[in-house]
Write an enzyme that holds these catalytic residues in place. Structure first.
Site, PDB file in Angstrom:
ATOM      1  N   HIS A 177       0.785  -1.213   0.080  1.00  0.00           N
ATOM      2  CA  HIS A 177      -0.002   0.142   0.090  1.00  0.00           C
ATOM      3  C   HIS A 177       0.743   1.236  -0.122  1.00  0.00           C
ATOM      4  CE1 HIS A 177       0.385  -0.271   4.211  1.00  0.00           C
ATOM      5  NE2 HIS A 177       0.694   1.251   4.372  1.00  0.00           N
ATOM      6  N   ASP A 211      -0.153  -7.474   1.215  1.00  0.00           N
ATOM      7  CA  ASP A 211       0.695  -6.115   1.224  1.00  0.00           C
ATOM      8  C   ASP A 211       1.674  -6.083   1.780  1.00  0.00           C
ATOM      9  OD1 ASP A 211       0.227  -3.661   1.958  1.00  0.00           O
ATOM     10  OD2 ASP A 211      -0.334  -3.701   3.864  1.00  0.00           O
ATOM     11  N   SER A 291       4.303   1.761   8.167  1.00  0.00           N
ATOM     12  CA  SER A 291       4.244   0.601   7.029  1.00  0.00           C
ATOM     13  C   SER A 291       5.508   0.693   6.456  1.00  0.00           C
ATOM     14  CB  SER A 291       3.063   1.571   6.532  1.00  0.00           C
ATOM     15  OG  SER A 291       1.917   1.830   7.082  1.00  0.00           O
TER      16      SER A 291
END
Length: 437
Positions: A177, A211, A291
């Site tokens: 993402h 992801d 992230s």
């Protein structure tokens, strides 16, 4: 080889002349003896038949001709030739190695036909098992942790995240993402190391299902790879460290513990690609920007990739700050997905060919909504209305838990499912199919 000795049939030289006999011979021996040969020291290489140290037995026949090379000696002109030849072979070998690597990446920038086995990763723990110093962990991992800056909705650097160096060939792991929008729009992506150096990067491949994304930068080959550990060895309560760039603040270190293991969570919204994570849960402070960064044990090994946080609204992800509940993708899944991406530029995930309800959360299992024809579920006898309660002996509480349990295996594996049908429990076996994503 034995020592050289005089032959019995060789003529010897007398010290004085012999009185000639009658009739006089046709050969007249010399009247004086030749002066003894002076030994000039050991040659660089012993003569054949000579002991390693010391002169040969008996006097040599005489000095060799000036143009001849004594046995065991190397001509002076040969050494430059050998050096030039070695240099030429070294350059040729390097060029050949580069050619092999380039051919290995014919499927796209950064791909390697042999996957993880074809790159230089590190698995040895840099710190001892009894290390309790977060400072030592930070010192080891900060040089291997990077910030990711990617275009988002047309804005350069609109998305920021974190990552870590996978190998010595210029590959970096991050979240899908973080770079998905830039990859779809061919926007710029940069890797920023601890010293602030920026390297242009491309996406080798990415998986929205897990992801994960693998980036490649030829300029980043000099960065230090992070050591890869094992999340399966973690214990609840064990200390861990999260490293990354929360809120754009690069090289940030936070610490906490493993607060849960095998936590099934999903990120994203139902209308878009969602990732299902069999996560390592931690209370180490994780915020937007963390992230893709590493979750590290106290031995200095990466055990997970920070991917999501719980929000006060009850969801996973979002833009809320840290509330002490973060989730990381286990490093075992990272290895599998990275290997697939390096080989082909794509990731594969297992499927059974059935749709399941994900809204129910009563803990009774995962109810099947639909079974698609000619799929593993269809061929294995799974039916609509069946409730799956176990996968390989592990309890399944709901639809998300089922998806995570299936995706913890690999395409082609044969997996045992325990189901409840018409109030009766039974076991079926399915061979998992595969899809790309």
């Amino acid at each position: 080889m034995t020592q050289d000795e005089p032959r019995d049939d060789e003529p010897t030289q007398p010290l004085t002349a012999a009185r000639p006999a009658t009739p006089p011979p046709t050969w007249v021996p010399p009247m004086t003896q030749s002066p003894p040969h002076r030994w000039a020291g050991l040659p660089p290489t012993p003569y054949a038949g000579q002991q390693p140290f010391g002169p040969p037995f008996g006097p040599p026949a005489g000095p060799p001709p000036r143009h001849a090379v004594p046995r065991g000696r190397v001509p002076g002109w040969l050494w430059p030739v050998v050096c030039v030849l070695a240099l030429t072979l070294g350059v040729a070998g390097g060029a050949l190695g580069g050619l092999v690597y380039e051919r290995a990446t014919d499927d796209g920038p950064g791909t390697v036909s042999s996957g993880l086995s074809g790159v230089d990763t590190v698995s040895e723990a840099p710190l001892t098992a009894d290390n309790g110093s977060i400072e030592a962990v930070a010192a080891r991992l900060l040089p291997s942790t990077v910030q990711i800056s990617a275009e988002y909705e047309g804005q350069k650097g609109g998305a920021t995240g974190s990552g870590f160096v996978l190998d010595r060939q210029g590959h970096v792991i991050t979240n899908n993402h973080v770079v998905a929008d830039a990859d779809e729009s061919n926007g710029p992506i940069e890797i920023v190391d601890q010293d602030g150096n920026r390297y242009s990067a491309t996406v080798v491949g990415r998986s929205s299902v897990y992801d994960l994304a693998v980036l490649y930068s030829d300029e980043a080959r000099g960065l230090t790879p992070a050591s890869l550990g094992a999340s399966q060895e973690l214990r609840v309560g064990e200390g861990v460290v999260a490293i990354g760039s929360p809120l754009g603040l690069s090289s940030t270190v936070t610490a906490g513990i493993v607060s849960a293991l095998h936590r099934p969570v999903t990120t994203g919204d139902a209308g878009n690609d969602s990732s299902y994570i069999n996560a390592v849960q931690t209370d180490a402070a994780i915020n937007p920007g963390n992230s893709g960064g590493p979750l590290v044990n106290l031995r200095g090994q990466v055990v997970g990739v920070n991917s999501a946080i719980a929000t006060t609204g009850g969801g996973i992800g979002g833009e809320a700050g840290n509330i002490g509940v973060g989730f990381a993708i286990p490093i075992e899944q990272v290895r599998i997905t990275a290997d697939q991406i390096l080989r082909t530029g794509e990731a594969r995930y297992p499927v059974i060919g059935a749709q399941v309800q994900t809204g129910q959360n009563d803990g009774k299992g995962a109810e099947i909504d639909e079974v698609m024809p000619d799929t593993p579920a269809d061929e294995g006898g799974l039916r609509k209305g069946d409730v799956i309660v176990e996968v390989e002996g592990e309890r399944v509480t709901d639809g998300i838990a089922l998806i995570v349990a299936i995706r913890s295996h690999q395409p082609g594996e044969t997996v045992e499912f325990t189901i409840v049908r018409d109030g009766n429990e039974r076991t079926i076996t399915l061979k998992l199919g595969a899809e790309t994503g």
